[in-house]
Design an enzyme around this catalytic site. Sequence first.
Site, PDB file in Angstrom:
ATOM      1  N   GLY A   1       0.919  -1.005  -0.031  1.00 51.59           N
ATOM      2  CA  GLY A   1       0.119   0.062  -0.100  1.00 51.59           C
ATOM      3  C   GLY A   1       0.741   1.220  -0.105  1.00 51.59           C
TER       4      GLY A   1
ATOM      5  CG  HIS B   1      -0.174   0.944   6.976  1.00 57.18           C
ATOM      6  ND1 HIS B   1       0.873   0.334   7.984  1.00 57.18           N
ATOM      7  CD2 HIS B   1       0.435   1.849   6.579  1.00 57.18           C
ATOM      8  CE1 HIS B   1       2.018   1.024   7.485  1.00 57.18           C
ATOM      9  NE2 HIS B   1       1.478   2.008   6.914  1.00 57.18           N
ATOM     10  CD  GLU B   2      -1.044   2.291   3.055  1.00 56.79           C
ATOM     11  OE1 GLU B   2      -0.653   3.659   2.544  1.00 56.79           O
ATOM     12  OE2 GLU B   2      -0.313   1.573   3.148  1.00 56.79           O
TER      13      GLU B   2
ATOM     14  CG  HIS C   1       0.353   6.415   5.550  1.00 58.79           C
ATOM     15  ND1 HIS C   1       1.833   7.084   6.222  1.00 58.79           N
ATOM     16  CD2 HIS C   1       0.679   5.355   5.509  1.00 58.79           C
ATOM     17  CE1 HIS C   1       2.652   6.319   6.391  1.00 58.79           C
ATOM     18  NE2 HIS C   1       2.076   5.166   5.845  1.00 58.79           N
TER      19      HIS C   1
HETATM   20 ZN    ZN Z   1       2.876   3.092   5.636  1.00 55.75          ZN
END
Ligand code: ZN
Length: 187
Positions: A57, A144-145, A148
Amino acid sequence: MDDNSTSMIAEPTQLRVLHYPDPRLRQVCPPVTEFSNGLRAVVARMRELMETGKGVGLAATQVGLSLRLFVMNVTGKPGEEIVLVNPAIRDAHGSVEAEEGCLSLPGINVQIRRAQQCLVTAQDLDGNPLELRAEDLTARICQHETDHLNGVLIIDRMGPTDKIATRKTLRALEDQFRSTTKARPAR
Ligand code: ZN
């Protein structure tokens, strides 16, 4: 945002994966409102960088762009990339701990607890709404993304043991960042 986004995405070939502690990794991305060819070019470059880095990703924040989108490829097979624009995590269920790494934190692998499944609502590159029922690795990547896009990194979520174990590597990344930014004239 229009002028800004156009100039931001003028040269997609110049995009590189940023490493911690680059401050651009900490920005909170505003939603994408313009589904342009420029956006497509950025996404194509992000796919390339994800593939080269053997990542599953990559979020726009990681290439220094303030755009609310990420690409992912759970299997790693070409052609199986998914682009999620303006993603939102809903209906999160369950809780599992597993190891995660990040292209922006080379050498760092830490245990992170995440929801085991979730529903992700987003848009595709044409702006059409899409829904993804995600579980296990796919759910983990989406969380997780999305982190971000809110300026959150895995080191913000790691436990005390990993905090100690990663201290040296993080310091080395900080030193590296300091030396490369010193060598380059300020923009
Ligand atoms: Zn990352």
